[in-house]
Design a protein around this motif. Sequence first.
Motif, short mmCIF file in Angstrom:
data_model
loop_
_atom_site.label_atom_id
_atom_site.label_comp_id
_atom_site.label_asym_id
_atom_site.label_seq_id
_atom_site.Cartn_x
_atom_site.Cartn_y
_atom_site.Cartn_z
N SER A 21 0.82 -1.22 0.00
CA SER A 21 0.00 0.00 0.00
C SER A 21 0.85 1.26 0.00
CB SER A 21 -0.94 0.01 1.21
OG SER A 21 -1.86 -1.05 1.11
N VAL A 22 1.93 1.26 0.75
CA VAL A 22 2.84 2.41 0.75
C VAL A 22 3.40 2.61 -0.66
CG1 VAL A 22 5.08 3.26 1.61
CG2 VAL A 22 3.40 2.29 3.19
N TYR A 23 3.77 1.51 -1.30
CA TYR A 23 4.27 1.60 -2.67
C TYR A 23 3.17 2.11 -3.62
CZ TYR A 23 6.30 0.28 -7.14
OH TYR A 23 6.77 0.32 -8.43
N LEU A 24 1.93 1.64 -3.44
CA LEU A 24 0.81 2.10 -4.27
C LEU A 24 0.59 3.60 -4.09
CD1 LEU A 24 -1.79 -0.76 -3.70
CD2 LEU A 24 -0.56 -0.26 -5.82
N ILE A 25 0.65 4.07 -2.87
CA ILE A 25 0.47 5.51 -2.60
C ILE A 25 1.58 6.30 -3.29
CG2 ILE A 25 0.56 7.27 -0.77
CD1 ILE A 25 -0.90 5.11 1.02
N PHE A 26 2.80 5.79 -3.20
CA PHE A 26 3.93 6.43 -3.89
C PHE A 26 3.66 6.52 -5.40
CE2 PHE A 26 7.83 5.65 -6.37
CZ PHE A 26 8.51 6.83 -6.12
N LEU A 27 3.18 5.42 -6.00
CA LEU A 27 2.88 5.42 -7.43
C LEU A 27 1.78 6.42 -7.78
CD1 LEU A 27 2.97 1.66 -8.52
CD2 LEU A 27 4.65 3.44 -9.00
N VAL A 28 0.77 6.52 -6.94
CA VAL A 28 -0.31 7.48 -7.19
C VAL A 28 0.23 8.91 -7.15
CG1 VAL A 28 -2.45 8.45 -6.24
CG2 VAL A 28 -2.19 5.97 -6.46
N ILE A 29 1.05 9.20 -6.16
CA ILE A 29 1.62 10.55 -6.04
C ILE A 29 2.48 10.87 -7.26
CG2 ILE A 29 3.27 11.96 -4.73
CD1 ILE A 29 2.16 10.49 -2.19
N VAL A 30 3.32 9.93 -7.66
CA VAL A 30 4.15 10.14 -8.85
C VAL A 30 3.27 10.27 -10.09
CG1 VAL A 30 5.88 9.06 -10.38
CG2 VAL A 30 6.21 9.04 -7.90
N GLY A 31 2.25 9.41 -10.19
CA GLY A 31 1.34 9.46 -11.34
C GLY A 31 0.61 10.78 -11.45
N VAL A 32 0.14 11.30 -10.33
CA VAL A 32 -0.54 12.60 -10.34
C VAL A 32 0.45 13.68 -10.75
CG1 VAL A 32 -1.60 14.35 -8.85
CG2 VAL A 32 -2.34 11.97 -8.70
N GLY A 33 1.67 13.59 -10.23
CA GLY A 33 2.70 14.56 -10.60
C GLY A 33 3.00 14.51 -12.09
N LEU A 34 3.10 13.30 -12.64
CA LEU A 34 3.36 13.17 -14.08
C LEU A 34 2.17 13.67 -14.90
CD1 LEU A 34 5.10 9.69 -14.41
CD2 LEU A 34 6.12 11.93 -14.77
N GLY A 35 0.98 13.42 -14.40
CA GLY A 35 -0.23 13.82 -15.13
C GLY A 35 -0.44 15.31 -15.15
N PRO A 38 5.23 18.84 -16.33
CA PRO A 38 5.81 18.91 -17.67
C PRO A 38 5.99 17.53 -18.31
CG PRO A 38 7.47 19.40 -16.01
CD PRO A 38 6.17 19.29 -15.30
N LEU A 39 5.93 16.46 -17.53
CA LEU A 39 6.08 15.12 -18.09
C LEU A 39 4.72 14.50 -18.44
CD1 LEU A 39 8.84 13.80 -15.66
CD2 LEU A 39 9.12 14.71 -17.95
N LYS A 40 3.71 15.35 -18.59
CA LYS A 40 2.36 14.89 -18.88
C LYS A 40 2.32 13.99 -20.12
CE LYS A 40 -2.32 16.60 -19.49
NZ LYS A 40 -3.18 17.79 -19.49
N THR A 41 3.12 14.31 -21.12
CA THR A 41 3.14 13.53 -22.35
C THR A 41 3.59 12.09 -22.09
OG1 THR A 41 3.66 15.53 -23.58
CG2 THR A 41 4.03 13.45 -24.71
N ILE A 42 4.58 11.91 -21.23
CA ILE A 42 5.04 10.56 -20.88
C ILE A 42 3.91 9.79 -20.23
CG2 ILE A 42 6.60 9.25 -19.37
CD1 ILE A 42 8.67 11.48 -19.84
N PHE A 43 3.22 10.43 -19.30
CA PHE A 43 2.10 9.80 -18.61
C PHE A 43 1.01 9.40 -19.62
CE2 PHE A 43 -1.86 9.90 -16.16
CZ PHE A 43 -1.53 9.02 -15.13
N GLN A 44 0.72 10.30 -20.56
CA GLN A 44 -0.31 10.01 -21.57
C GLN A 44 0.09 8.84 -22.46
OE1 GLN A 44 -0.55 13.96 -23.23
NE2 GLN A 44 -2.43 14.44 -22.10
N VAL A 45 1.35 8.76 -22.83
CA VAL A 45 1.84 7.64 -23.66
C VAL A 45 1.76 6.33 -22.88
CG1 VAL A 45 3.90 6.67 -24.77
CG2 VAL A 45 3.30 9.07 -25.12
N MET A 46 2.10 6.37 -21.58
CA MET A 46 2.09 5.17 -20.76
C MET A 46 0.69 4.58 -20.61
SD MET A 46 4.77 6.26 -17.75
CE MET A 46 4.22 4.98 -16.66
N PHE A 47 -0.34 5.42 -20.78
CA PHE A 47 -1.72 4.96 -20.60
C PHE A 47 -2.57 5.34 -21.81
CE2 PHE A 47 0.24 5.25 -16.46
CZ PHE A 47 -0.04 3.99 -15.96
N ALA A 48 -1.98 5.21 -23.01
CA ALA A 48 -2.63 5.64 -24.24
C ALA A 48 -3.73 4.69 -24.71
CB ALA A 48 -1.60 5.81 -25.35
#
Length: 180
Positions: A21-35, A38-48
């Motif tokens: 769960s701690v790892y999942l929370i970390f991923l969510v925080i990073v994911g929100v940051g990417l979304g 400036p790295l929004k494009t990487i996030f969009q490609v990862m979930f295209a």
Amino acid sequence: MTFASIWRRLVAFLLDYLIISVYLIFLVIVGVGLGLGPLKTIFQVMFANPNVSEASAFLLLVLPVLLYFVLCEQSPWQATWGKRKLGLRVTDASGARLRFPRSLVRSLLKLAPWELTHACLWRIPGWPTAPSTPSPIITVGLVLVWVLVGAYLISMFVGKKHQTLYDWIARTYVVQVPHP
């Protein structure tokens, strides 16, 4: 060998899930940051699309969790952090430490329902922001997830060794470590 009780196994899994769960929370925080950043494009490609989304989720989420179980349970500890806290070890029939391939098979089978859930969810149109009614095949897949989880849980209750279905297939046991 003293086989681990069902309750000790479940509590050990819950303790391990705290780490996950701690790892999942970390991923969510990073994911929100990417979304948002400036790295929004990487996030969009990862979930295209569903296939890329599933592969991204597997690499970022499932693979690290899989490796946590595999590497800990085949290590000299023979246990994840949660199992160690409860005095449990994963062994083969002779009580020996698992080799990497057997630990991998056990963990792949253990996490199969989780991965099947991801495979199904990413194929629901509009998932995750605006999901629509899933197709019948996706519904069957999601039902299969619960059948597998149910089979895993029920299998722990039917034998004196409290093996799950994935333990039975991998020929592994979860045992209580004697206190010194």
